[in-house]
Design a protein around this motif. Structure first.
Motif, PDB file in Angstrom:
ATOM      1  N   MET A   1      60.586  38.171 -51.492  1.00  0.00           N
ATOM      2  CA  MET A   1      59.434  37.274 -51.514  1.00  0.00           C
ATOM      3  C   MET A   1      58.866  37.126 -50.100  1.00  0.00           C
ATOM      4  SD  MET A   1      59.223  33.287 -52.777  1.00  0.00           S
ATOM      5  CE  MET A   1      59.666  32.515 -51.219  1.00  0.00           C
ATOM      6  N   PRO A   2      57.625  37.612 -49.876  1.00  0.00           N
ATOM      7  CA  PRO A   2      57.025  37.431 -48.546  1.00  0.00           C
ATOM      8  C   PRO A   2      56.807  35.944 -48.260  1.00  0.00           C
ATOM      9  CG  PRO A   2      55.729  38.962 -49.907  1.00  0.00           C
ATOM     10  CD  PRO A   2      56.727  38.294 -50.804  1.00  0.00           C
ATOM     11  N   ALA A   3      56.835  35.590 -46.974  1.00  0.00           N
ATOM     12  CA  ALA A   3      56.569  34.201 -46.586  1.00  0.00           C
ATOM     13  C   ALA A   3      55.083  33.911 -46.776  1.00  0.00           C
ATOM     14  CB  ALA A   3      56.964  33.990 -45.123  1.00  0.00           C
ATOM     15  N   ASN A   4      54.774  32.973 -47.676  1.00  0.00           N
ATOM     16  CA  ASN A   4      53.371  32.636 -47.940  1.00  0.00           C
ATOM     17  C   ASN A   4      53.245  31.115 -47.993  1.00  0.00           C
ATOM     18  OD1 ASN A   4      50.711  32.946 -48.516  1.00  0.00           O
ATOM     19  ND2 ASN A   4      50.980  33.983 -50.479  1.00  0.00           N
ATOM     20  N   PRO A   5      53.330  30.452 -46.808  1.00  0.00           N
ATOM     21  CA  PRO A   5      53.447  28.988 -46.806  1.00  0.00           C
ATOM     22  C   PRO A   5      52.144  28.261 -47.137  1.00  0.00           C
ATOM     23  CG  PRO A   5      53.294  29.818 -44.567  1.00  0.00           C
ATOM     24  CD  PRO A   5      53.347  31.020 -45.461  1.00  0.00           C
ATOM     25  N   LEU A   6      52.298  27.070 -47.729  1.00  0.00           N
ATOM     26  CA  LEU A   6      51.195  26.119 -47.871  1.00  0.00           C
ATOM     27  C   LEU A   6      51.589  24.926 -46.992  1.00  0.00           C
ATOM     28  CD1 LEU A   6      50.936  26.187 -51.793  1.00  0.00           C
ATOM     29  CD2 LEU A   6      49.452  27.403 -50.192  1.00  0.00           C
ATOM     30  N   PRO A   7      51.167  24.911 -45.715  1.00  0.00           N
ATOM     31  CA  PRO A   7      51.625  23.842 -44.807  1.00  0.00           C
ATOM     32  C   PRO A   7      51.414  22.464 -45.431  1.00  0.00           C
ATOM     33  CG  PRO A   7      50.411  25.497 -43.584  1.00  0.00           C
ATOM     34  CD  PRO A   7      50.246  25.840 -45.038  1.00  0.00           C
TER      35      PRO A   7
ATOM     36  N   ILE B   1      60.379  38.831 -35.578  1.00  0.00           N
ATOM     37  CA  ILE B   1      61.754  39.147 -36.012  1.00  0.00           C
ATOM     38  C   ILE B   1      61.865  39.173 -37.536  1.00  0.00           C
ATOM     39  CG2 ILE B   1      62.638  36.770 -35.874  1.00  0.00           C
ATOM     40  CD1 ILE B   1      65.283  38.078 -34.795  1.00  0.00           C
ATOM     41  N   ALA B   2      61.242  38.192 -38.218  1.00  0.00           N
ATOM     42  CA  ALA B   2      61.358  38.128 -39.681  1.00  0.00           C
ATOM     43  C   ALA B   2      60.713  39.345 -40.336  1.00  0.00           C
ATOM     44  CB  ALA B   2      60.716  36.842 -40.206  1.00  0.00           C
ATOM     45  N   SER B   3      59.517  39.718 -39.884  1.00  0.00           N
ATOM     46  CA  SER B   3      58.822  40.833 -40.537  1.00  0.00           C
ATOM     47  C   SER B   3      59.487  42.166 -40.218  1.00  0.00           C
ATOM     48  CB  SER B   3      57.343  40.865 -40.138  1.00  0.00           C
ATOM     49  OG  SER B   3      57.208  41.049 -38.755  1.00  0.00           O
ATOM     50  N   THR B   4      60.094  42.287 -39.023  1.00  0.00           N
ATOM     51  CA  THR B   4      60.822  43.522 -38.690  1.00  0.00           C
ATOM     52  C   THR B   4      61.984  43.717 -39.661  1.00  0.00           C
ATOM     53  OG1 THR B   4      60.250  43.330 -36.347  1.00  0.00           O
ATOM     54  CG2 THR B   4      62.128  44.714 -36.878  1.00  0.00           C
ATOM     55  N   ILE B   5      62.775  42.661 -39.866  1.00  0.00           N
ATOM     56  CA  ILE B   5      63.947  42.761 -40.748  1.00  0.00           C
ATOM     57  C   ILE B   5      63.517  42.893 -42.211  1.00  0.00           C
ATOM     58  CG2 ILE B   5      65.925  41.432 -41.609  1.00  0.00           C
ATOM     59  CD1 ILE B   5      66.369  40.558 -38.668  1.00  0.00           C
ATOM     60  N   ASN B   6      62.472  42.150 -42.612  1.00  0.00           N
ATOM     61  CA  ASN B   6      61.978  42.235 -43.993  1.00  0.00           C
ATOM     62  C   ASN B   6      61.480  43.638 -44.321  1.00  0.00           C
ATOM     63  OD1 ASN B   6      62.452  39.511 -44.149  1.00  0.00           O
ATOM     64  ND2 ASN B   6      60.315  38.895 -44.078  1.00  0.00           N
ATOM     65  N   THR B   7      60.667  44.190 -43.406  1.00  0.00           N
ATOM     66  CA  THR B   7      60.072  45.518 -43.635  1.00  0.00           C
ATOM     67  C   THR B   7      61.152  46.585 -43.674  1.00  0.00           C
ATOM     68  OG1 THR B   7      58.083  44.773 -42.466  1.00  0.00           O
ATOM     69  CG2 THR B   7      58.297  47.138 -42.819  1.00  0.00           C
ATOM     70  N   LEU B   8      62.110  46.476 -42.746  1.00  0.00           N
ATOM     71  CA  LEU B   8      63.190  47.468 -42.682  1.00  0.00           C
ATOM     72  C   LEU B   8      64.032  47.431 -43.963  1.00  0.00           C
ATOM     73  CD1 LEU B   8      64.330  49.549 -40.718  1.00  0.00           C
ATOM     74  CD2 LEU B   8      65.854  47.810 -39.834  1.00  0.00           C
ATOM     75  N   ALA B   9      64.336  46.227 -44.460  1.00  0.00           N
ATOM     76  CA  ALA B   9      65.141  46.101 -45.680  1.00  0.00           C
ATOM     77  C   ALA B   9      64.427  46.740 -46.873  1.00  0.00           C
ATOM     78  CB  ALA B   9      65.444  44.630 -45.962  1.00  0.00           C
TER      79      ALA B   9
ATOM     80  N   ALA C   1      51.925  42.911 -47.240  1.00  0.00           N
ATOM     81  CA  ALA C   1      52.461  41.661 -47.809  1.00  0.00           C
ATOM     82  C   ALA C   1      52.899  40.705 -46.703  1.00  0.00           C
ATOM     83  CB  ALA C   1      53.630  41.967 -48.739  1.00  0.00           C
ATOM     84  N   GLU C   2      53.416  41.247 -45.600  1.00  0.00           N
ATOM     85  CA  GLU C   2      53.871  40.401 -44.475  1.00  0.00           C
ATOM     86  C   GLU C   2      52.677  39.824 -43.701  1.00  0.00           C
ATOM     87  OE1 GLU C   2      57.006  39.490 -43.267  1.00  0.00           O
ATOM     88  OE2 GLU C   2      57.804  40.293 -45.132  1.00  0.00           O
ATOM     89  N   GLY C   3      51.540  40.526 -43.718  1.00  0.00           N
ATOM     90  CA  GLY C   3      50.347  40.083 -42.982  1.00  0.00           C
ATOM     91  C   GLY C   3      50.167  40.873 -41.698  1.00  0.00           C
ATOM     92  N   VAL C   4      49.211  41.820 -41.714  1.00  0.00           N
ATOM     93  CA  VAL C   4      49.032  42.745 -40.582  1.00  0.00           C
ATOM     94  C   VAL C   4      48.756  41.997 -39.283  1.00  0.00           C
ATOM     95  CG1 VAL C   4      47.609  44.642 -39.682  1.00  0.00           C
ATOM     96  CG2 VAL C   4      48.237  44.604 -42.096  1.00  0.00           C
TER      97      VAL C   4
END
Length: 346
Positions: free
Chosen positions: A153-159, A221-229, A324-327
């Protein structure tokens, strides 16, 4: 510290004021705080109001514990490139090894009627290293098989004023690389640094505006690990596509070259190098390495076709994950206004 089961968030005029929870004795109680950290895991029932959850379940893990056997490389984690998808082995004590068998798709063989045991013995057991084979069969016979859906699940926050999402409730990736805890601990360290200069958390709206920087600052850091996984799971899963299979072999051989070709991806995997551009560079270096192998010493039409399929396959794997992570947040975080949010004035 109070212990209980949280049933819902307490909201007033769009601001989260705390939680409604059940105590051990079953009593319904409320707890109030200026900031509520929501981290109720992958099955979160509180995330709905705090993010736009787009949960994918590409596969599930069947988990076993192997006893009294030695890994081919002691004290190391092992990824077996099996058909149809990877199998993981790693030590969890001096005598036990956890085995996680990836099962693609939504439908799992039943544990209750013995289908799962039969599948593990006939389809999986022949593919695992000989050193682990007998212990694997013994673990299946014991019947202590557990399954767990693998969620992404990509991070898609509603602050939301008064609340902040963290951990698997907020952002998940395929657990092949075991990166979830790295992301969670990195997020905790980042949040600690953001909250440190604050002495009063009661102005919920200005605090919410300030903490929007958290979502941008965590991205590298989050998108690097998410994309790699996500990318490694797709590369290491079997496919009828010749280009994908060639990419898998190229990835394996690229890591085997040693030097930067090995230490670079491992630094990305472990979160020591939180640079998405490094990940993209290594990913396409693997693709170019694979194409180069195909075309040397003499390219044939068939090899050129497989090379083109390899490049297309590589693009088809990595670009949707990055999208999905946001370019913008991943590669150009400094262009996002929230990146520069200063702590609210007291």
């Amino acid at each position: 510290m109070e212990e209980g089961t949280v049933t819902s968030l307490v909201e007033e005029k769009g601001v989260v004021k705390g939680v409604l929870y059940k105590s051990k004795s079953g009593e319904q109680l409320q707890a109030h705080a200026p900031l509520t950290i929501v981290c109720d895991g992958c099955f979160s029932n509180l995330r709905r109001t705090l993010c736009s959850p787009k949960v994918e379940v590409p596969s599930s893990f069947a988990g076993l514990v192997l006893e009294n056997c030695e890994l081919p490389f002691p004290n190391h984690g092992h990824v077996i490139l099996a058909d149809p998808s990877p199998i993981l082995f790693y030590p969890i004590s001096s005598t036990e090894i956890r085995c996680l068998v990836d099962l693609p798709g939504q439908k799992l063989p039943s544990i209750a009627n013995g289908e799962m045991g039969k599948y593990l013995k006939t389809s999986v057991a022949p593919q695992i290293p000989s050193e682990l084979h007998d212990a694997f069969i013994a673990a299946v016979d014991k019947g202590k098989i557990k399954t767990m859906p693998n969620r992404s699940m990509p991070a898609n926050p509603l602050p939301t004023p008064g609340a902040l999402l963290m951990g698997d409730a907020f952002n998940m990736r395929h657990p092949l690389t075991g990166g979830g805890m790295t992301v969670a601990l990195s997020d905790i360290a980042l949040l600690r640094n953001l909250l440190e200069p604050l002495h009063d958390l009661h102005d919920a709206s200005s605090l919410c505006k300030y903490l929007e920087s958290f979502y941008t600052l965590r991205k590298p850091i989050a998108s690097t690990i998410n994309t790699l996984a996500g990318a490694l799971y797709k590369v290491f899963s079997s496919s009828p596509d010749l280009g994908r299979n060639e990419m898998q072999q190229a990835c394996f051989d690229y890591l085997s070259l040693g030097g930067t070709c090995s230490t670079g991806p491992v630094a990305l995997l472990s979160g020591l190098n939180p640079r998405p551009l490094s990940l993209v560079a290594h990913f396409f270096a693997v693709a170019v390495f694979g194409v180069g192998r195909l075309l040397l010493p003499f390219p044939s039409p068939k090899r050129m076709w497989i090379g083109a399929r390899l490049i297309l396959s590589a693009c088809g794997i990595i670009f949707p994950i990055i999208k999905a992570e946001g370019v913008r947040q991943v590669f150009f975080p400094a262009t996002v206004p929230a990146y520069y949010r200063a702590p609210p004035a007291h």
